[in-house]
Design an enzyme around this catalytic site. Sequence first.
Site, short mmCIF file in Angstrom:
data_model
loop_
_atom_site.label_atom_id
_atom_site.label_comp_id
_atom_site.label_asym_id
_atom_site.label_seq_id
_atom_site.Cartn_x
_atom_site.Cartn_y
_atom_site.Cartn_z
N HIS A 174 0.79 -1.17 0.15
CA HIS A 174 0.04 0.04 -0.07
C HIS A 174 1.11 1.28 0.05
O HIS A 174 0.40 2.29 0.36
CB HIS A 174 -0.89 -0.06 1.16
CG HIS A 174 -1.64 -1.15 1.17
ND1 HIS A 174 -2.71 -1.40 0.75
CD2 HIS A 174 -1.44 -2.51 2.18
CE1 HIS A 174 -3.21 -2.63 1.22
NE2 HIS A 174 -2.38 -3.15 1.96
N SER A 295 14.67 21.88 -16.46
CA SER A 295 13.50 22.37 -16.72
C SER A 295 14.16 23.68 -17.27
O SER A 295 14.91 24.39 -17.04
CB SER A 295 12.81 22.63 -15.36
OG SER A 295 11.99 23.89 -15.45
N LYS A 301 15.92 21.83 -11.35
CA LYS A 301 15.28 20.73 -11.73
C LYS A 301 16.19 19.90 -12.46
O LYS A 301 17.04 19.97 -13.22
CB LYS A 301 13.78 20.92 -12.48
CG LYS A 301 12.72 21.60 -11.83
CD LYS A 301 12.12 20.58 -10.44
CE LYS A 301 11.60 19.51 -11.04
NZ LYS A 301 10.08 20.10 -11.86
N GLU A 308 9.74 8.14 -17.01
CA GLU A 308 8.58 8.69 -17.03
C GLU A 308 7.82 8.27 -18.62
O GLU A 308 6.95 8.19 -18.99
CB GLU A 308 8.38 10.04 -17.08
CG GLU A 308 8.71 10.68 -15.29
CD GLU A 308 9.00 12.33 -15.43
OE1 GLU A 308 7.91 12.95 -15.94
OE2 GLU A 308 9.79 12.52 -14.85
#
Length: 475
Positions: A174, A295, A301, A308
């Site tokens: 979980h 970024s 970043k 991804e």
Amino acid sequence: MATNALYNRKIMTDQFAKKTQAWSGRFSEPVSELVKRYTASVGFDHRLALYDIQGSLAHAEMLEACGILSRVDLDAISNGMARIRAEIEDGSFRWQLDLEDVHLNIEKRLTDLAGDAGKRLHTARSRNDQVATDIRLWLRAQIDITARLLGDLQRSLIDLAERHAGTIMPGFTHLQVAQPVTFGHHLMAYVEMFSRDADRMADCRRRVNRLPLGAAALAGTSYPIDRERVARALGFDGVCENSLDAVSDRDFAIEFCAAAALVMTHVSRLSEELVLWMSPRVGFIDLPDRFCTGSSIMPQKKNPDVPELARGKSGRVTGHLMALLMLMKGQPLAYNKDNQEDKEPLFDTVDTLHETLRIFADMMPGIEVRTERMRQAAAEGFSTATDLADYLVRQGLPFRDAHEAVARAVRHAAGRGLDLSELPLEELRQFAAEIGPDVFESLTLDGSVSARNHVGGTAPAQVLAAIARARARLA
Ligand code: ARG
């Protein structure tokens, strides 16, 4: 194989080709430009070209051996095909949209080079059994590449797992800290998944590897052909048993896409974990810079773009599987033009899968593992609570009572801001008198993982044994 370089080449139209359409005698007017574009497949199926030639040569040799084609014609076809192959490989072959597909483009060129012999090649054959053969030959080669790439990825995961057989991290259920595990064990879970994926590919290959040629348009052919001979020449395990089935079903491609979608699903799960682990809030790993991007607005970043994107591409591959299933479901026997739509989803599945596997095999060995951060996270969240319950069971308590005693101890420790292993013995004993000074061996992270010492468990010794088994499987 030069097929990738071919893939994006612009297809030329040729005004002189109109009169040479293979079926033109039946028609009183040419198709419109729009219809021609709509029905042509050469823009993508030229990728099958070298397999088309291979299939044609095996077919022609069989025709000659069976006395259907003369030796002279066979030689003319072989020489013409050698020339065409060279033209395709060096990029000088002129693909023509007017000639519809890869098969008719090659046949037309062969006829230019070899005259009537070229026109005789299509004896006892149809594009229906021809295209089914080409796809099977092409897909078989792609499955073999897939198998190698899955092996490479497994090896890179195994090497990383070996370095981290004893590295402790929190195991989750979980997404809540559950019990400590070793990072090596966690990585080996993915090796198991990719190993099953490789099995699925091998199984799919058996059904791909059957020869449709000889089915002709749908009913077979009236010539005395030798299908087994063609099957042997092309390395097929045997022939498709039913001509109607041979030209029409694409279940072998659907099966491959299903297996590929599962590989991508596994890659997607791994990707999700890499993204999570790399988040500064978690900080378990860092990915090498070459797999990340920055970024354009936020200078600080470093984004895990590769995982991804792989997670995103898994959706694309699953979409291709759906496309092929929908393509097939309403088709009556035998061949229908719908089947021309099988190629783009299949090609893109293979391209996406292969690029993803290559990049992951390259990326995984380079990940920087923050072992201290992992250990610290495992120490938080009472991950050894089950071990305390197991300890009490060994002292004679029924498991349910032990569970309840430990739950109360956890509540007490949480209130004090301490881990179970940090509570003094006297405080622990308030919850169960059976607790003795040896309890702390069970409450440590290393004690917890080492105790799970059976096949499939997380103990470092078991991880090393699993690694040895996996290496033997891959050898
Ligand atoms: N380009 C076609 C395909 O990919 C080849 C077979 C065409 N056969 C036919 N009868 N139109 O399926």
